[in-house]
Design an enzyme around this catalytic site. Structure first.
Site, PDB file in Angstrom:
ATOM      1  N   LYS A 276       0.846  -1.191   0.000  1.00 26.07           N
ATOM      2  CA  LYS A 276       0.000   0.000   0.000  1.00 26.07           C
ATOM      3  C   LYS A 276       0.881   1.240   0.000  1.00 26.07           C
ATOM      4  O   LYS A 276       1.910   1.261   0.676  1.00 26.07           O
ATOM      5  CB  LYS A 276      -0.865   0.044   1.272  1.00 26.07           C
ATOM      6  N   ARG A 350      -9.819 -11.912   2.090  1.00 30.95           N
ATOM      7  CA  ARG A 350     -10.641 -13.002   1.546  1.00 30.95           C
ATOM      8  C   ARG A 350      -9.907 -14.342   1.618  1.00 30.95           C
ATOM      9  O   ARG A 350     -10.529 -15.396   1.693  1.00 30.95           O
ATOM     10  CB  ARG A 350     -11.073 -12.654   0.117  1.00 30.95           C
TER      11      ARG A 350
HETATM   12  N1  BES Z   1      -7.891  -4.041   4.564  1.00 29.70           N
HETATM   13  C1  BES Z   1      -8.139  -3.634   3.227  1.00 29.70           C
HETATM   14  C2  BES Z   1      -9.485  -2.926   3.052  1.00 29.70           C
HETATM   15  C3  BES Z   1      -9.703  -1.632   3.807  1.00 29.70           C
HETATM   16  C4  BES Z   1      -9.649  -0.430   3.137  1.00 29.70           C
HETATM   17  C5  BES Z   1     -10.031  -1.634   5.156  1.00 29.70           C
HETATM   18  C6  BES Z   1      -9.880   0.753   3.812  1.00 29.70           C
HETATM   19  C7  BES Z   1     -10.251  -0.447   5.832  1.00 29.70           C
HETATM   20  C8  BES Z   1     -10.190   0.737   5.170  1.00 29.70           C
HETATM   21  C9  BES Z   1      -8.119  -4.840   2.302  1.00 29.70           C
HETATM   22  O1  BES Z   1      -7.285  -5.860   2.685  1.00 29.70           O
HETATM   23  C10 BES Z   1      -7.648  -4.387   0.959  1.00 29.70           C
HETATM   24  O2  BES Z   1      -6.541  -3.950   0.869  1.00 29.70           O
HETATM   25  N2  BES Z   1      -8.497  -4.516  -0.060  1.00 29.70           N
HETATM   26  C11 BES Z   1      -8.156  -4.127  -1.386  1.00 29.70           C
HETATM   27  C12 BES Z   1      -8.627  -5.214  -2.331  1.00 29.70           C
HETATM   28  C13 BES Z   1      -8.158  -5.044  -3.755  1.00 29.70           C
HETATM   29  C14 BES Z   1      -6.647  -5.212  -3.823  1.00 29.70           C
HETATM   30  C15 BES Z   1      -8.851  -6.068  -4.612  1.00 29.70           C
HETATM   31  C16 BES Z   1      -8.844  -2.800  -1.679  1.00 29.70           C
HETATM   32  O3  BES Z   1      -9.968  -2.608  -1.235  1.00 29.70           O
HETATM   33  O4  BES Z   1      -8.209  -1.962  -2.302  1.00 29.70           O
HETATM   34 MN    MN Z   2      -5.296  -5.586   2.040  1.00 30.26          MN
END
Ligand code: BES
Ligand code: MN
Ligand code: ZN
Length: 503
Positions: A276, A350
């Site tokens: 990230k 997931r």
């Molecule tokens: N933990 C994150 C989602 C999240 C985003 C939680 C903002 C709390 C606040 C999750 O693991 C994630 O990174 N999801 C990705 C999925 C994508 C790579 C398909 C996302 O939502 O960008």
């Molecule tokens: Mn994530």
């Protein structure tokens, strides 16, 4: 922790540092709400006039502090807005009472004991006022030096409630147990990820199990490897602190129904190799909020001895990049046997949930509810104030939504459109962990659905929005971890115990 008492004494006569009264928004200015009669009397019936002169209107969220006149034992009167008074005969809205009590609790400063003289005629009002006050009094100070004048509220006394009334007493007990557990979830979420690891989280669950009498089994990395938990192991393999799968078993001898709760417990989500960027990782200690909610809701149920069997599955791992981390392109063999091509290591929730859902399904519970900070897409869709609810059963989804609404947990039903399923086909494995970008929250839901046992009723709560609050506190919601979904899960357990949720 803040203590809760019910008091039959008149609000004005109660020994406390502050007395909280309600103000409604009338057509001609603020009006004193029921519960504050004796306080108003000490003002010679001019409390509303005084508040009006101070600029108060009775609007929701408004706080006005007034020095107490002689005749009121407390030093100050804290008048909190309730919004418009309910129409003739109707009771006060539970969420309005919770919010007002929460706002007042945060405005009390250094008070040690506060009397809450808000409308509390019915048991439901008592529960709402107590819950709002106890949640509003929360503060996370474990990592800060004592500051001058800062002390947590020692006691909340709900005035007007009847300690000898069975329903009032039960309402207060429920409020105390549930609020304490929401606050436990908040503490876990706020604890920095260098201290809250899969291992220390699991240890906290074990300690609570001993204290409150439920079974806790912890699978460590050796057990997970041996058991074929490829999803949890794959996500955790890049971290110096290895993953855990925790099974919580609360049972009641008279229970006829079993609910399984599954929680995403990523103690820190860096994104892994699909790292990230800065700006997106500062709050990712909150990525275990689902597991915290599952844990906390079951402790509350155990404290109250609900007549239901509850199984909690906490999928705990830290998602980190390292030479040993899972790569985009790797294929994982999941607990269910399904192979998954990892296209994005940041779609890790997931993967850990897939193993926990498949494992939970083996025990054939009557229903499964999972809770996860799963997708940024759900936050884009619904905003940060509410969670999305997906399900393989529309009627069940409706019941979960209704339960959440009654608790003041804002949420909205979301679909699982069939045509999106093929967007996460993989050329290499059975499926991939990512599909198209648009509708990303629904795709994550469809991915999870693949791992729910045939014929099992299931709902998925994506709490990525409400789990962690970065703005200014409001109502009974603090900055930081909110404890989102604890009260909804508890309510589902309670309704199951009462025979109201499942056929
Ligand atoms: N933990 C994150 C989602 C999240 C985003 C939680 C903002 C709390 C606040 C999750 O693991 C994630 O990174 N999801 C990705 C999925 C994508 C790579 C398909 C996302 O939502 O960008
Ligand atoms: Mn994530
Ligand atoms: Zn995550």
């Amino acid at each position: 922790m803040t203590a809760l008492t019910l008091s039959t004494s008149a609000a004005a006569a109660l020994r406390a540092d502050a007395v909280v009264v309600g103000v409604t928004k009338g057509p001609k200015g603020p009006q004193v709400a029921p519960g504050a009669e004796t306080v108003d009397k000490a003002f010679d019936g001019k409390l509303a006039t005084t508040l009006d002169a101070l600029g108060a209107s009775g609007a929701e969220g408004e706080v006005t502090k007034v020095p107490a006149p002689s005749g009121v034992k407390a030093a100050i009167v804290v008048a909190v807005g309730l919004g418009e008074a309910p129409q003739d005969g109707a009771g006060f809205d539970a969420e309005a009472l919770r919010k007002a009590a929460g706002v007042a609790a945060r405005a009390l400063g250094g008070a040690k004991k506060a009397a809450f003289a808000l409308p509390a005629a019915e048991a439901a009002d008592v529960e709402a006022v107590a819950t709002g006050a106890l949640l509003g009094a929360y503060a996370f100070t474990a990592y800060q030096a004592e500051k001058d004048g800062r002390s947590t509220l020692g006691e909340v006394a709900v005035v007007g409630a009847k300690p000898r009334d069975k329903a009032h007493k039960a309402a207060a007990e429920r409020a105390a147990a549930v609020a304490a557990e929401v606050n436990r979830a908040r503490d876990l979420i706020n604890t920095p990820p260098n201290d809250l690891t899969p291992k220390s989280f699991a240890a906290a669950v074990q300690a609570a199990g001993k204290e409150h009498g439920f079974k806790v089994e912890v699978m460590d990395e050796k057990a997970l490897l041996k058991g074929g938990y490829g999803g949890i192991m794959g996500v955790g393999q890049g971290s110096a602190t290895p993953p855990r799968l925790v099974r919580i078993g609360y049972t009641h001898a008279k229970a006829t129904r079993t609910l399984a709760f599954v929680g995403k417990g990523i103690t820190y989500d860096s994104g892994g190799i699909s790292l990230k960027p800065a700006g997106h990782n500062e709050t990712m200690k909150c990525d275990m909020s689902g597991a915290a909610a599952v844990f906390a809701a079951i402790v509350a149920a155990a404290k109250l001895g609900l007549e239901v069997n509850l199984t909690g599955w906490l999928a705990l791992a830290e998602n980190m990049p390292s030479g040993g981390a899972v790569r985009p392109g790797d294929v994982l063999r999941m607990y269910s046997g399904t192979t998954v091509e990892v296209l994005n290591t940041d779609a890790e929730g997931r993967l850990v949930l897939a193993d926990a859902l498949a494992r939970a399904s083996e025990e054939s519970p009557d229903a499964i509810v999972d809770v996860a900070t799963l997708t940024g897409a759900m936050v884009l869709a619904l905003g940060e104030g509410r969670f999305g609810i997906m399900s393989n059963d529309d009627a069940f989804r409706g019941k979960v939504h209704a339960a959440a609404l009654a608790q003041g947990e804002d949420s909205w039903p979301m679909p699982l459109p069939k045509e999106l399923r093929k967007t996460f086909d993989s050329p290499t494995a059975d499926i991939a962990n990512m599909g198209v970008r648009l509708g990303g929250g629904l795709i994550a839901g469809l991915f999870l659905k693949e791992f729910v046992g045939e014929g099992i009723t299931w709902a998925h709560l994506d709490i990525a929005g409400p789990a962690f609050h970065e703005g200014a506190p409001f109502g009974y919601t603090p900055k930081g971890g909110t404890g989102s979904a604890v009260r909804t899960l508890f309510s589902l357990a309670q309704q199951t115990a009462d025979g109201d949720l499942l056929p």
